[in-house]
Design a protein around this motif. Structure first.
Motif, PDB file in Angstrom:
ATOM      1  N   GLY A  38      -0.072   5.098  27.324  1.00 56.52           N
ATOM      2  CA  GLY A  38       0.954   4.861  28.745  1.00 56.52           C
ATOM      3  C   GLY A  38       1.347   3.654  29.063  1.00 56.52           C
ATOM      4  O   GLY A  38       2.497   3.356  29.212  1.00 56.52           O
ATOM      5  N   PRO A  39       0.428   2.702  29.263  1.00 51.60           N
ATOM      6  CA  PRO A  39       0.582   1.329  29.734  1.00 51.60           C
ATOM      7  C   PRO A  39       1.545   0.577  28.801  1.00 51.60           C
ATOM      8  O   PRO A  39       2.051  -0.598  29.423  1.00 51.60           O
ATOM      9  N   PHE A  40       1.421   0.819  27.436  1.00 51.81           N
ATOM     10  CA  PHE A  40       2.097   0.171  26.542  1.00 51.81           C
ATOM     11  C   PHE A  40       3.401   0.613  26.338  1.00 51.81           C
ATOM     12  O   PHE A  40       4.430   0.049  25.653  1.00 51.81           O
ATOM     13  N   GLY A  41       3.767   1.974  27.069  1.00 46.66           N
ATOM     14  CA  GLY A  41       5.001   2.365  26.534  1.00 46.66           C
ATOM     15  C   GLY A  41       5.315   3.046  25.079  1.00 46.66           C
ATOM     16  O   GLY A  41       6.577   3.177  24.789  1.00 46.66           O
ATOM     17  N   GLY A  42       4.401   3.103  24.308  1.00 47.41           N
ATOM     18  CA  GLY A  42       4.288   3.523  23.131  1.00 47.41           C
ATOM     19  C   GLY A  42       3.041   3.642  22.501  1.00 47.41           C
ATOM     20  O   GLY A  42       1.996   3.018  23.130  1.00 47.41           O
ATOM     21  N   ASP A 168      12.014   8.347  22.501  1.00 49.69           N
ATOM     22  CA  ASP A 168      11.026   7.312  22.934  1.00 49.69           C
ATOM     23  C   ASP A 168      11.641   6.308  23.430  1.00 49.69           C
ATOM     24  O   ASP A 168      11.188   5.538  24.742  1.00 49.69           O
ATOM     25  N   LYS A 169      12.483   5.448  22.701  1.00 48.35           N
ATOM     26  CA  LYS A 169      12.941   4.326  23.142  1.00 48.35           C
ATOM     27  C   LYS A 169      14.005   4.346  24.439  1.00 48.35           C
ATOM     28  O   LYS A 169      13.864   3.367  25.214  1.00 48.35           O
ATOM     29  N   GLY A 180       7.938   9.837  25.605  1.00 53.07           N
ATOM     30  CA  GLY A 180       9.419   9.818  25.989  1.00 53.07           C
ATOM     31  C   GLY A 180      10.108  10.939  25.963  1.00 53.07           C
ATOM     32  O   GLY A 180      11.025  11.290  27.188  1.00 53.07           O
ATOM     33  N   GLY A 181       9.937  11.719  24.967  1.00 51.05           N
ATOM     34  CA  GLY A 181      10.617  13.079  24.850  1.00 51.05           C
ATOM     35  C   GLY A 181      10.788  14.027  26.033  1.00 51.05           C
ATOM     36  O   GLY A 181      11.750  14.329  26.554  1.00 51.05           O
TER      37      GLY A 181
END
Length: 344
Positions: A38-42, A168-169, A180-181
């Protein structure tokens, strides 16, 4: 009746399950990694691999305990051997090899995509080959004619990003977090799907393939303009993806009159708006529409165990020397499309 232990570790879910040839799921467990990534966004591949190392053995032990069986009761061990993040794939495959060797059981190296492709047959006993499959996930977006176990004809693939990758992006661009989805789908419920004019790449084209990179870039430009609300951006993006998937699937359905059903699988298949639109499309072609339950769409051990059961019934086993593969197409004979490269 055969009993298969399935292991999955190709991305950011660590999973194991016990499934028998009567389509009964005796036990299954999944451990996600949202907190780690989560902290890295991916997904960070090294972090994912380390998490698999820590979690897989306890999950396997838990699944066996939940089902009240021992490793000696299992007829074969099925493990994802690719495609995926190579570190994670290696963790699951090496674990599968060790269990198979220790218990003197056959090893079945499963293509992760075949796990998704066959998963609808786990819950729909009447689903017969050949069927048209829309495989839509974080790393892949393909249309395949599923002719049998190990027998696939690819009709279309993405020439750039996969649909799940675009979700996700987009979530990261909009500050919605990870994964993200589901985040995009949740906030899209409060938005207007027609508020933001976004492109539908290749829609209306005779070319059968998918493209989502331009859509992702258009979302970035729209977000940077600060003229649209986040819910409207999310809803408009989601609708654009729906329109692309429906248009491309329409071409494939037209080209495959022999298909017994229209099937969707993969993590993005859990999206409600996509399911509704594809259900309507199947009805227009007078085809049954089949989609696994939501939990079976995302990565899990049950789909790997079931693919193992199907391969076991076909007499398809693997040597302990089988290698992990970061890329592994279901249809290796398919022509490479422009822009797709190794993703094809």
């Amino acid at each position: 009746m055969t009993l298969i232990l399935g292991l999955e570790s190709s991305c950011d879910e660590t999973a194991a399950a016990l499934v028998d040839s009567d389509r009964r799921i005796l036990a299954h467990r999944v451990a996600g990694q949202e907190a780690e990534h989560g902290p890295f966004g991916g997904v960070v591949p090294e972090i994912a691999a380390r998490a698999h190392v820590d979690r897989l053995a306890p999950i396997v032990a838990g699944v066996l305990a939940d089902a009240g069986v021992s490793l000696a009761d299992v007829d074969a061990v099925a493990a994802t051997a690719g495609p995926g993040l190579i570190g994670g794939v290696m963790v699951g495959l090496v674990t599968g090899k060790a269990l198979a060797h220790a218990a003197n059981k056959p090893l079945i190296a499963v293509n992760h995509l075949e796990g998704h492709a066959l998963s609808p047959r786990l819950v729909e006993p009447g689903l017969a080959f050949p069927y048209l499959l829309l495989l839509v996930s974080g790393g892949h977006c393909q249309l395949l004619l599923v002719r049998g176990v190990g027998d696939y004809r690819r009709l279309a693939t993405t020439i750039d990003d996969a649909a799940g990758e675009a979700f996700d992006k987009t979530a990261k661009l909009l500050g919605l977090g990870y994964p993200g989805g589901p985040a995009v789908e949740r906030i899209a419920q409060d938005g207007n799907p027609h508020a933001v004019p976004l492109p539908r790449p290749l829609v209306g084209s005779a070319e059968p393939h998918f493209s989502f990179a331009g859509l992702k870039s258009a979302v970035a430009r729209a977000a940077a303009s600060e003229t649209h609300s986040v819910p409207d951006l999310a809803a408009s993006f989601q609708q654009a993806v729906v329109d692309c998937l429906v248009d491309r699937s329409r071409i494939a359905l037209t080209a495959c009159p022999e298909a017994t059903a229209f099937v969707v699988a993969g993590g993005v298949a859990a999206n409600g708006a996509i399911r509704t639109a594809l259900t309507d499309l199947a009805a227009r072609f007078d085809r049954p529409f089949v989609a696994p339950p939501l939990w079976l769409c995302t990565d899990n051990g049950a789909m790997i165990a079931w693919a193992g059961a199907e391969r076991f019934a076909a007499g398809l086993f693997d040597d302990l020397s089988v290698a992990a593969r970061p890329r592994w197409p279901l249809d290796p004979a398919a022509e490479t499309v422009r822009g797709a490269g190794v993703k094809a």
